[in-house]
Write a protein that holds these residues in place. Structure first.
Motif, PDB file in Angstrom:
ATOM      1  N   ILE A   1       0.836  -1.197   0.000  1.00 41.97           N
ATOM      2  CA  ILE A   1       0.000   0.000   0.000  1.00 41.97           C
ATOM      3  C   ILE A   1       0.878   1.256   0.000  1.00 41.97           C
ATOM      4  N   ASN A   2       2.009   1.188   0.701  1.00 40.65           N
ATOM      5  CA  ASN A   2       2.920   2.345   0.756  1.00 40.65           C
ATOM      6  C   ASN A   2       3.401   2.720  -0.639  1.00 40.65           C
ATOM      7  N   THR A   3       3.711   1.714  -1.453  1.00 45.34           N
ATOM      8  CA  THR A   3       4.187   1.967  -2.811  1.00 45.34           C
ATOM      9  C   THR A   3       3.152   2.768  -3.587  1.00 45.34           C
ATOM     10  N   LYS A   4       1.898   2.392  -3.467  1.00 49.26           N
ATOM     11  CA  LYS A   4       0.829   3.085  -4.192  1.00 49.26           C
ATOM     12  C   LYS A   4       0.607   4.499  -3.650  1.00 49.26           C
ATOM     13  N   ILE A   5       0.639   4.641  -2.335  1.00 50.12           N
ATOM     14  CA  ILE A   5       0.458   5.980  -1.750  1.00 50.12           C
ATOM     15  C   ILE A   5       1.638   6.869  -2.107  1.00 50.12           C
ATOM     16  N   PHE A   6       2.857   6.340  -2.018  1.00 50.67           N
ATOM     17  CA  PHE A   6       4.032   7.149  -2.349  1.00 50.67           C
ATOM     18  C   PHE A   6       4.060   7.524  -3.826  1.00 50.67           C
ATOM     19  N   LYS A   7       3.520   6.678  -4.692  1.00 49.32           N
ATOM     20  CA  LYS A   7       3.462   7.014  -6.120  1.00 49.32           C
ATOM     21  C   LYS A   7       2.429   8.121  -6.353  1.00 49.32           C
ATOM     22  N   THR A   8       1.304   8.031  -5.685  1.00 54.65           N
ATOM     23  CA  THR A   8       0.235   9.021  -5.846  1.00 54.65           C
ATOM     24  C   THR A   8       0.586  10.335  -5.159  1.00 54.65           C
ATOM     25  N   PHE A   9       1.250  10.257  -4.022  1.00 51.29           N
ATOM     26  CA  PHE A   9       1.602  11.442  -3.234  1.00 51.29           C
ATOM     27  C   PHE A   9       3.114  11.446  -2.994  1.00 51.29           C
ATOM     28  N   PRO A  10       3.914  11.800  -4.007  1.00 54.86           N
ATOM     29  CA  PRO A  10       5.374  11.677  -3.917  1.00 54.86           C
ATOM     30  C   PRO A  10       6.024  12.518  -2.814  1.00 54.86           C
ATOM     31  N   GLU A  11       5.383  13.606  -2.409  1.00 54.66           N
ATOM     32  CA  GLU A  11       5.945  14.420  -1.324  1.00 54.66           C
ATOM     33  C   GLU A  11       6.019  13.617  -0.032  1.00 54.66           C
ATOM     34  N   SER A  12       5.051  12.721   0.152  1.00 54.64           N
ATOM     35  CA  SER A  12       5.030  11.882   1.349  1.00 54.64           C
ATOM     36  C   SER A  12       6.215  10.920   1.357  1.00 54.64           C
ATOM     37  N   LYS A  13       6.536  10.365   0.192  1.00 55.33           N
ATOM     38  CA  LYS A  13       7.695   9.465   0.111  1.00 55.33           C
ATOM     39  C   LYS A  13       8.975  10.239   0.396  1.00 55.33           C
ATOM     40  N   LYS A  14       9.074  11.427  -0.150  1.00 52.17           N
ATOM     41  CA  LYS A  14      10.267  12.253   0.075  1.00 52.17           C
ATOM     42  C   LYS A  14      10.454  12.515   1.572  1.00 52.17           C
ATOM     43  N   ASP A  15       9.379  12.861   2.251  1.00 55.19           N
ATOM     44  CA  ASP A  15       9.450  13.105   3.696  1.00 55.19           C
ATOM     45  C   ASP A  15       9.804  11.822   4.462  1.00 55.19           C
ATOM     46  N   PHE A  16       9.244  10.700   4.027  1.00 56.46           N
ATOM     47  CA  PHE A  16       9.529   9.399   4.649  1.00 56.46           C
ATOM     48  C   PHE A  16      11.014   9.060   4.518  1.00 56.46           C
ATOM     49  N   VAL A  17      11.551   9.218   3.320  1.00 55.87           N
ATOM     50  CA  VAL A  17      12.967   8.919   3.075  1.00 55.87           C
ATOM     51  C   VAL A  17      13.861   9.881   3.857  1.00 55.87           C
ATOM     52  N   ASN A  18      13.529  11.177   3.830  1.00 56.78           N
ATOM     53  CA  ASN A  18      14.350  12.165   4.544  1.00 56.78           C
ATOM     54  C   ASN A  18      14.402  11.883   6.037  1.00 56.78           C
ATOM     55  N   LEU A  19      13.263  11.534   6.631  1.00 53.01           N
ATOM     56  CA  LEU A  19      13.248  11.239   8.060  1.00 53.01           C
ATOM     57  C   LEU A  19      14.028   9.943   8.342  1.00 53.01           C
ATOM     58  N   SER A  20      13.865   8.953   7.470  1.00 50.66           N
ATOM     59  CA  SER A  20      14.574   7.681   7.654  1.00 50.66           C
ATOM     60  C   SER A  20      16.081   7.876   7.602  1.00 50.66           C
ATOM     61  N   GLU A  21      16.531   8.759   6.728  1.00 52.40           N
ATOM     62  CA  GLU A  21      17.971   8.981   6.551  1.00 52.40           C
ATOM     63  C   GLU A  21      18.538  10.031   7.502  1.00 52.40           C
ATOM     64  N   ASP A  22      17.682  10.693   8.259  1.00 52.17           N
ATOM     65  CA  ASP A  22      18.121  11.718   9.193  1.00 52.17           C
ATOM     66  C   ASP A  22      19.141  11.127  10.160  1.00 52.17           C
ATOM     67  N   SER A  23      20.227  11.846  10.388  1.00 51.28           N
ATOM     68  CA  SER A  23      21.305  11.328  11.233  1.00 51.28           C
ATOM     69  C   SER A  23      20.859  11.062  12.669  1.00 51.28           C
ATOM     70  N   GLN A  24      19.795  11.719  13.103  1.00 50.43           N
ATOM     71  CA  GLN A  24      19.287  11.492  14.452  1.00 50.43           C
ATOM     72  C   GLN A  24      18.674  10.091  14.576  1.00 50.43           C
ATOM     73  N   PHE A  25      18.073   9.596  13.492  1.00 53.21           N
ATOM     74  CA  PHE A  25      17.359   8.322  13.548  1.00 53.21           C
ATOM     75  C   PHE A  25      18.089   7.175  12.854  1.00 53.21           C
ATOM     76  N   ARG A  26      18.722   7.437  11.734  1.00 53.20           N
ATOM     77  CA  ARG A  26      19.418   6.417  10.942  1.00 53.20           C
ATOM     78  C   ARG A  26      18.596   5.135  10.818  1.00 53.20           C
ATOM     79  N   TYR A  27      17.468   5.245  10.172  1.00 53.50           N
ATOM     80  CA  TYR A  27      16.584   4.116   9.876  1.00 53.50           C
ATOM     81  C   TYR A  27      16.054   3.428  11.130  1.00 53.50           C
ATOM     82  N   ASN A  28      15.823   4.197  12.166  1.00 53.88           N
ATOM     83  CA  ASN A  28      15.253   3.658  13.393  1.00 53.88           C
ATOM     84  C   ASN A  28      14.345   4.708  14.023  1.00 53.88           C
ATOM     85  N   ILE A  29      13.292   5.047  13.306  1.00 52.61           N
ATOM     86  CA  ILE A  29      12.339   6.057  13.781  1.00 52.61           C
ATOM     87  C   ILE A  29      11.541   5.452  14.935  1.00 52.61           C
ATOM     88  N   PRO A  30      11.299   6.213  15.992  1.00 55.97           N
ATOM     89  CA  PRO A  30      10.562   5.668  17.145  1.00 55.97           C
ATOM     90  C   PRO A  30       9.155   5.183  16.781  1.00 55.97           C
TER      91      PRO A  30
END
Length: 160
Positions: free
Chosen positions: A31-60
């Motif tokens: 479902i995420n793939t479809k939502i991220f394709k339809t709403f690409p800004e959401s995917k960008k925010d998801f990736v940016n938060l995941s890659e943020d040095s504070q979290f490094r792919y471990n979001i609370p």
């Protein structure tokens, strides 16, 4: 709760919530793939938060983020899966149901403040991640018509 049958790209002037995992991984036919394709800004925010040095792919677990998107839509990313995988192969339940319910309630409240309905995709990824969809559906039915269940999105949205 109101029910409609449509694809994500037909939604306008509302908010949609879906669940994501805390490690920045997106399944190829999820479902995420479809939502991220339809709403690409959401995917960008998801990736940016995941890659943020504070979290490094471990979001609370329990984090709820908001992204503005096209069609005057808002997308809520509910971090309600601590891990990820195919529950049909592992037998593991990846969705934290308590967290998902809490984030749906928060997103619904925020959407109401913005005078928007909250769209919830059928199954919201819970069924695929091993959670009992019927239990979650009973919870969704406790909401008024300002929460809309989107049925049929998986048949109407194009696969990537």
């Amino acid at each position: 709760m109101k029910i409609i049958k449509t694809s994500f790209d037909k939604l306008k002037n509302g908010a949609i919530i879906h669940q994501v995992n805390c490690h920045g991984i997106v399944g190829s036919h999820s479902i995420n793939t479809k939502i991220f394709k339809t709403f690409p800004e959401s995917k960008k925010d998801f990736v940016n938060l995941s890659e943020d040095s504070q979290f490094r792919y471990n979001i609370p677990l329990g984090t709820l983020t908001l992204s503005h998107s096209n069609n005057n839509m808002i997308v809520f990313n509910s971090y309600s899966q601590d891990y990820y995988g195919d529950s049909t192969k592992t037998g593991y339940i990846y969705t934290d149901l308590k967290t998902l319910k809490r984030n749906i309630k928060k997103a619904h409240s925020e959407a109401k403040k913005m005078k928007r309905v909250l769209y919830v995709p059928e199954f919201i990824g819970a069924k695929e991640s091993g959670e009992d969809w019927e239990t979650l559906l009973l919870y969704l039915k406790t909401f008024p018509n300002s929460l809309v269940l989107v049925k049929g999105w998986f048949k109407m949205s194009k696969m990537i």
